[in-house]
Design a protein around this motif. Sequence first.
Motif, PDB file in Angstrom:
ATOM      1  N   THR A 117       0.762   3.395  -0.679  1.00  0.00           N
ATOM      2  CA  THR A 117       2.050   4.009  -0.980  1.00  0.00           C
ATOM      3  C   THR A 117       1.949   4.713  -2.319  1.00  0.00           C
ATOM      4  O   THR A 117       1.419   4.166  -3.286  1.00  0.00           O
ATOM      5  CB  THR A 117       3.139   2.939  -1.073  1.00  0.00           C
TER       6      THR A 117
ATOM      7  N   LYS B 126       8.131   6.988   2.660  1.00  0.00           N
ATOM      8  CA  LYS B 126       8.143   5.546   2.765  1.00  0.00           C
ATOM      9  C   LYS B 126       9.566   5.028   2.739  1.00  0.00           C
ATOM     10  O   LYS B 126      10.277   5.126   1.760  1.00  0.00           O
ATOM     11  CB  LYS B 126       7.373   4.939   1.601  1.00  0.00           C
TER      12      LYS B 126
ATOM     13  N   HIS C 130       3.660  -2.443   0.465  1.00  0.00           N
ATOM     14  CA  HIS C 130       3.117  -1.357  -0.338  1.00  0.00           C
ATOM     15  C   HIS C 130       1.769  -0.921   0.150  1.00  0.00           C
ATOM     16  O   HIS C 130       1.422   0.249   0.145  1.00  0.00           O
ATOM     17  CB  HIS C 130       2.914  -1.821  -1.775  1.00  0.00           C
TER      18      HIS C 130
ATOM     19  N   MET D  67       3.925   7.368   2.191  1.00  0.00           N
ATOM     20  CA  MET D  67       3.032   6.335   2.678  1.00  0.00           C
ATOM     21  C   MET D  67       1.903   6.991   3.454  1.00  0.00           C
ATOM     22  O   MET D  67       2.138   7.823   4.338  1.00  0.00           O
ATOM     23  CB  MET D  67       3.817   5.400   3.600  1.00  0.00           C
TER      24      MET D  67
ATOM     25  N   GLN E  37       9.869   1.669   7.884  1.00  0.00           N
ATOM     26  CA  GLN E  37       9.094   2.711   8.553  1.00  0.00           C
ATOM     27  C   GLN E  37       7.853   2.174   9.230  1.00  0.00           C
ATOM     28  O   GLN E  37       7.619   2.378  10.410  1.00  0.00           O
ATOM     29  CB  GLN E  37       8.660   3.750   7.506  1.00  0.00           C
TER      30      GLN E  37
END
Lengths: 202, 459
Positions: free
Chosen positions: A167, A141, B405, A172, A145
Amino acid sequence: MDGLCLSEIGGCKDGRIGRGQLEDDGDDTQFKSKNLEAERRRRLKLSQRLLTLRSLVPKITNMNLATILDDAATYIVELKKNVDALSDQLLEMEASSEDGPKALVDEIDAVQDMEANGIKPDVQVTGIDEHKLWIKIVIPKRRSQFTKLLEMLSICGFELTDTSITTFKGAMLISSCMEGASGEMLKASQTKDLLQEIIKGI
Amino acid sequence: MIIDLDTTCFDRSAIAVPEGPDAVSPQTRDHPHSYHHHHQMQEIVPADFANENIYSCNTNNNHMMVEEAIDGDPSNTGNQPGLLQDMFQQLVADHAQNQNGITAQNSSNEIPPMPPPDHLGFFHLFHLARSSSSPSPPSPSSSLLPKPPLSYANPNVSPTSSVLYDPLFHLRNLQPQPPPMGELSFPYVGLPNEADRGEIVIDGEGGTTAAMMMMYGEDEGVLEMMEGGNRVKIGKRRGGNKLTKHFAAERDRRTQLNEKYVALRNLIPNPTKFDRASIVGDATEYIKELLILVKELNLILERKRWGRERKCKRRRVAIEEEEEEAEEAVDGESSITAVTPPGDLADWSFNGTLRSSCIQRKSKVTEVDVRIVNDEVMIKLVQRKKINCLLHVTRVLHELQLDLHHVSGGHIGEHYSFLLNSKICEGSTVYASTIASKVIDIVDRQYYAATPPPSSCSY
């Protein structure tokens, strides 16, 4: 309800069309009362909203309609001034403070993290349908990206439909359904090669 | 005063009072034979003349004339002009008498002194008198019988409108020429309280009757209409000063209210509809957003300062340590590193107050919901299925320096729905509203820019 009533501009009520234009006199009373109802509801709606507006504004001088509007306007202006002043302050602070090179640090760490945790980069592609593929990608990650990946994919004419990305420890995981943007047929193996190329390139 | 009951010959030019004895001679006018006038005349007579204790034969004459007028039919022009002229003259003459003693002398021979000029009565007279103007164009001096109250109160009103808004227009079998308003060679021009033209004494002094007030009120109603009440219909004759006052006040109130609505709307960034209810609704939401913004800004500022302080403290401590170390001539590296508190980043974000904000934006095809808690940003996005909005959103987030995330979502029914969790990079300041606006903006734009077969959209 409001379809037939022309919207008021500045409160002019002259353009109001009642609903009783479709039927004859026999139904007049019915439509008239509908209009009455509509009007009543409209007024209720307006008064409720006015009340909420008033409840927000801290400074209330009088309790009549005109002052509500006035006070609200002044309050908005005041808030705007506040916001401007504060954001100016913030800008000043930002200008004078140092922005650490922390981003790069993160990225480098990510790769190391991944390796440390035994996560390996991976690409898997499976065909679900004629037009759908399921892909699973594991990559380290880094900041941009995912964005880059998506961009490359869209350039190649792919689109991620149902997606789930997580993540974990610098890696990831992208698990997604992929479709050809123009509904073309996709073959799993070819796509896999393509993906691997893309990932290498990122 | 020479009023010949039987004749209709009057010296018209004499109507302009300050000019002397001739002035008092009345003009021939057609009698205004509206019921209206009858009423007023009927009532004016006792009121007006009641105050005048000095009238003898004239009064009698007048009474007679009045009675005849009242009883008479519209076609009878013989005696009636005389009545009006009579009253007119009396008031005029009386005023003349009061103002120019000399001039009045002559007339006073004929007209006994009257009580102080009753403006209202005068207006009334004028009103009546005007209506009774004869077909022949009055001489300039006599054209002082335009609509007196109008000119009295608002000299700026154009003459043409006086005709339009004359409530009694249709009642007066009028010859087409309304006396121009501007030419108010009004005998009262020299009046002391002329300065007060804007203020008409409504609750007049001296024996104004209801009828006169009514009459007056009408005139004022006309006046008000001319002054710009575009909502009042022509010919509104509710009568009564109080009512017209009320209308005027109400209209003022309405215009002011509308102005305020417009002012409020101008403050709001994206007003969509322009009706009252939605203006108020939009204003409410905008205020809420502004409040959130202010809160966020304050928090961010606080934290920055706090962070800075900590850095300064650390540095200071480190320097002190260094100095101490230096003094002690010990290797300084280890001591400095020991001082640095570990994981200060985590401490930094929990300054005591949690930053939390929640902003929602909606458009026709998109819904965006942004929630910020400390440095975590959660974005929820729902859009009608057409383009690959995920791509664009990620681009936006990248621009805003938000670290993705977690993303999940997909195709649900007719829409794309995505939930994105990201972290704010340290040092960057973003506000919930900024994020929300940007996201929805770009996503919407892309949506509308996309051609029907959703191929790749250039950004």
